[in-house]
Each structure stands twice: as structure tokens, then as C-alpha cells.
Design a protein around this motif. Sequence first.
Motif, PDB file in Angstrom:
ATOM      1  N   GLN A 182       0.805  -1.213   0.000  1.00 15.09           N
ATOM      2  CA  GLN A 182       0.000   0.000   0.000  1.00 15.09           C
ATOM      3  C   GLN A 182       0.845   1.273   0.000  1.00 15.09           C
ATOM      4  OE1 GLN A 182      -3.631  -0.223   0.087  1.00 15.09           O
ATOM      5  NE2 GLN A 182      -2.926  -2.264  -0.503  1.00 15.09           N
ATOM      6  N   MET A 183       1.973   1.230   0.669  1.00 14.65           N
ATOM      7  CA  MET A 183       2.803   2.419   0.840  1.00 14.65           C
ATOM      8  C   MET A 183       4.210   1.998   1.223  1.00 14.65           C
ATOM      9  SD  MET A 183       2.359   5.506   3.643  1.00 14.65           S
ATOM     10  CE  MET A 183       0.898   6.171   2.858  1.00 14.65           C
ATOM     11  N   ALA A 184       5.187   2.832   0.897  1.00 12.90           N
ATOM     12  CA  ALA A 184       6.565   2.566   1.302  1.00 12.90           C
ATOM     13  C   ALA A 184       7.253   3.871   1.660  1.00 12.90           C
ATOM     14  CB  ALA A 184       7.339   1.857   0.187  1.00 12.90           C
ATOM     15  N   GLY A 185       8.013   3.839   2.741  1.00 13.96           N
ATOM     16  CA  GLY A 185       8.869   4.948   3.120  1.00 13.96           C
ATOM     17  C   GLY A 185      10.311   4.492   3.050  1.00 13.96           C
ATOM     18  N   VAL A 196      16.924   2.307   4.602  1.00 22.70           N
ATOM     19  CA  VAL A 196      15.931   1.568   5.373  1.00 22.70           C
ATOM     20  C   VAL A 196      14.605   1.670   4.624  1.00 22.70           C
ATOM     21  CG1 VAL A 196      14.686   1.361   7.557  1.00 22.70           C
ATOM     22  CG2 VAL A 196      17.104   2.043   7.552  1.00 22.70           C
ATOM     23  N   PHE A 197      13.948   0.527   4.424  1.00 30.30           N
ATOM     24  CA  PHE A 197      12.659   0.467   3.735  1.00 30.30           C
ATOM     25  C   PHE A 197      11.581   0.122   4.758  1.00 30.30           C
ATOM     26  CE2 PHE A 197      16.067  -0.734   0.968  1.00 30.30           C
ATOM     27  CZ  PHE A 197      15.759  -0.291  -0.311  1.00 30.30           C
ATOM     28  N   LEU A 198      10.577   0.955   4.878  1.00 26.94           N
ATOM     29  CA  LEU A 198       9.425   0.694   5.735  1.00 26.94           C
ATOM     30  C   LEU A 198       8.216   0.531   4.817  1.00 26.94           C
ATOM     31  CD1 LEU A 198      10.151   3.483   8.366  1.00 26.94           C
ATOM     32  CD2 LEU A 198      10.594   1.047   8.655  1.00 26.94           C
ATOM     33  N   GLU A 199       7.669  -0.678   4.762  1.00 22.15           N
ATOM     34  CA  GLU A 199       6.620  -0.972   3.798  1.00 22.15           C
ATOM     35  C   GLU A 199       5.324  -1.357   4.490  1.00 22.15           C
ATOM     36  OE1 GLU A 199       9.631  -2.572   0.265  1.00 22.15           O
ATOM     37  OE2 GLU A 199       8.212  -3.970   1.206  1.00 22.15           O
ATOM     38  N   LEU A 200       4.228  -0.765   4.038  1.00 21.87           N
ATOM     39  CA  LEU A 200       2.896  -1.054   4.563  1.00 21.87           C
ATOM     40  C   LEU A 200       2.161  -1.969   3.599  1.00 21.87           C
ATOM     41  CD1 LEU A 200       0.632  -0.480   6.669  1.00 21.87           C
ATOM     42  CD2 LEU A 200      -0.094   1.393   5.155  1.00 21.87           C
ATOM     43  N   HIS A 201       1.670  -3.101   4.113  1.00 25.22           N
ATOM     44  CA  HIS A 201       0.940  -4.071   3.312  1.00 25.22           C
ATOM     45  C   HIS A 201      -0.451  -4.299   3.895  1.00 25.22           C
ATOM     46  CE1 HIS A 201       4.432  -5.667   0.932  1.00 25.22           C
ATOM     47  NE2 HIS A 201       5.087  -5.106   1.940  1.00 25.22           N
TER      48      HIS A 201
END
Length: 368
Positions: free
Chosen positions: A26-29, A300-305
Motif C-alpha cells: 500500500q505504501m513505502a517509506g 531503510v525500507f518501511l513498507e505497509l501491506h
Amino acid sequence: MAAGVLLVAALLSAHARADHQATSLQMAGVVFRHGHRNIMRQYDFDPYSNNVSYWPGGIGQITSRGKMQMYKFGQLLRERYSGLLSDAYTPEETLVRSSSSPRCVSSALCVLAGLFPPTDQEVWNPDLLWQPVPLYAPEEGHDKLIRMDADCPAYREEFNRQMSSPEMRAFNSNYSDVYRVISEHWKPVSDFEEPNNLHDHFRIEEERGIPLPDWTRGLYPDKLLQISNQYHIFRTYTPLMARLKMGPLVKDVVGRMIASTGGASGARLLLYSGHDDMVTGLLGVLGLPNRFKVRYGAAVFLELHSDPTGNHHVQVFFMADTDEQQIQRIHPVGCDTHCDLDMFANLTATVTPVDWDQECQLRGAEAP
């Protein structure tokens, strides 16, 4: 050291991807350090640092190698997030923020060149397959998010208090021989800040094949690297320091994730182009046990699923080296592989300020 969630890292393939079979991204930072750069300053004891022919582009600027690193990183992001982004650049889908430092702005621009090559109607010059993509960089001295140089009296007070702690006095005593040698050949040094800078300086010159001063033998690389590692650990040494230094960044990413699950419109890809202490600080507040000095382009990858039932979870990855592009999966202990978003928000709540400006005020002091 900042309290955090203990993490366990598992090395994945060079282009590790999240499992998309049963989930939907859904989203990635993505929080990353700038690319390879020149030395940061000139030293009286170092004639090579004062010879500009050794440093094309200028002191402190990103190098051609760094530009290519970040361009390829942009291509990696395009591959990784092809299912998240439209083929053509869409302003509503991507938000890019950078430190005001020229090397960070240049790095972000190179990333965007690799991420968003013009397609079809986007081509405005057939001889230049590039398109301008906007980014945002706060004024120097006012950045809470990336450069982290906005004034925070409470952080400064805690920093100074910890510098006088028994632990730091013992650390400085252990490395007093290093400080003494540097003081004899340059200027008085009594803590880790200048040795950290010198480690960077000598490493860059060594890469260029430049002979180092004889007096650095016994100091570089090992002892200066040890001091440099402590310098980066110390930036978020206590829970309060972590909250005031890294809190705004964590709050921005997690807050946007939470808002998106409630139906709020917003960018799907968040890019933060910054410095090594931003990346190490984020790893620290996430609880990575072996904090270390990160390389150029580390990310650093912060991923929303979301899964088919509508539940949301966060996956975290770390890329240590943009040249090798190997990505590590990071699992918070207390969360399963798919860390529930609410739990992730709770785990990071201790480093998320409610009102950063107010919390930065000294106790008993009124905000101006």
C-alpha cells in the motif's frame, strides 16, 4: 543506549522483495544516505586536502561514483515498486524530502532520474531522457525531519549531560592516546566528534590512493572506526535523545501509514534523502542490536501491506551497500513476519513525540 525493539536480521537475495502473493503493498517509506562524496574539509596538516584537483566538483560534494550509485538505486526502487507506482511520474504518488545539504539534494535528484525516466508523452527533449521531479528541502537550521538541525534545547541539555556521564568519561579515557596524537599534529581534541570526521577524511583519501600522514598509523582505520561507531550510537544514546532526534521522522512515516488505512489520500512512496546519522538513528530506534557506521547509499525500507482480510502490517528492510544492493529483512521481536500496523505503531510510540516543539523546551522554560 535508546530502548527499542530488539531486531533480528536475515539476509535475503540481492533484490529481496516483500511477499506479494497473499498481500498488497500500500505504501513505502525509504530513508537513505547520500551517495559517495568528496572530503568534507581541508586540514592544515594535509596538503592533498588543499589541492582542489583531487576533488572535482568541490569539497563535500557528491562524486561521479556517488551520482551513479544513487541513479542505480533509483532504478532499484522502480523495479521494487513497479506495482505501487504508475508507469509515468504522478505527483500525487511520490513525496520526496531532502536535507538542504547539496550532496543530499544531488543524491535525491539522481535517485529520481533512475526512478522516473520519462516515458512517451513525458519526453520533452529526445536528446535528454530525464524529467524534473520536485523535492522539498527545509532551510538549514530548521529541519526537524532529516538533517535534524532544528534547535532543540532539551536534546542539547541531555546530550551534554550524557557526555559527562561515567560511561562517556570512561570511553574518552580509553581513547585518550588517540586524542593525544591528534592534538599533537592538529588541534586539541578531547572527545569523539573530530576523530569521527577524521576517519571519514582518511578513508576517502585512502580510496583515492592518497598517502596518509605517518602519524595516522596505529589510529586509522581501527581505532578511529571504533570512535566513529560510538559517535553515531551516541546520537540516540538515551530514550529521550532518540525521541527528540528521530521522533519527527518516525512520526511522519508511521502517521502517514495510519492515515492511509483510514482512506486519506496521500503519497504512496515517501523518499527521505539524508545523512548517515539519520539512517543509523532510525536503525537504533527500531532496536537493531549491532549499530554501525553505514555506507554511502545505505537505506531503510518501511513498507505497509494489507492482506485479503483488510488487515495492515509493516515489513522493514535494510540495504547496507548501494553498490552490492543486498537487502536484509528485519523482524521486530514481538511481531511476527507480518508485523501488525497497530503493534508497530505501539512499538515506536516511545520515540514518537506528541508535540516536538514543546518537548524540546527545557523544563520550567516557556516557549517563545
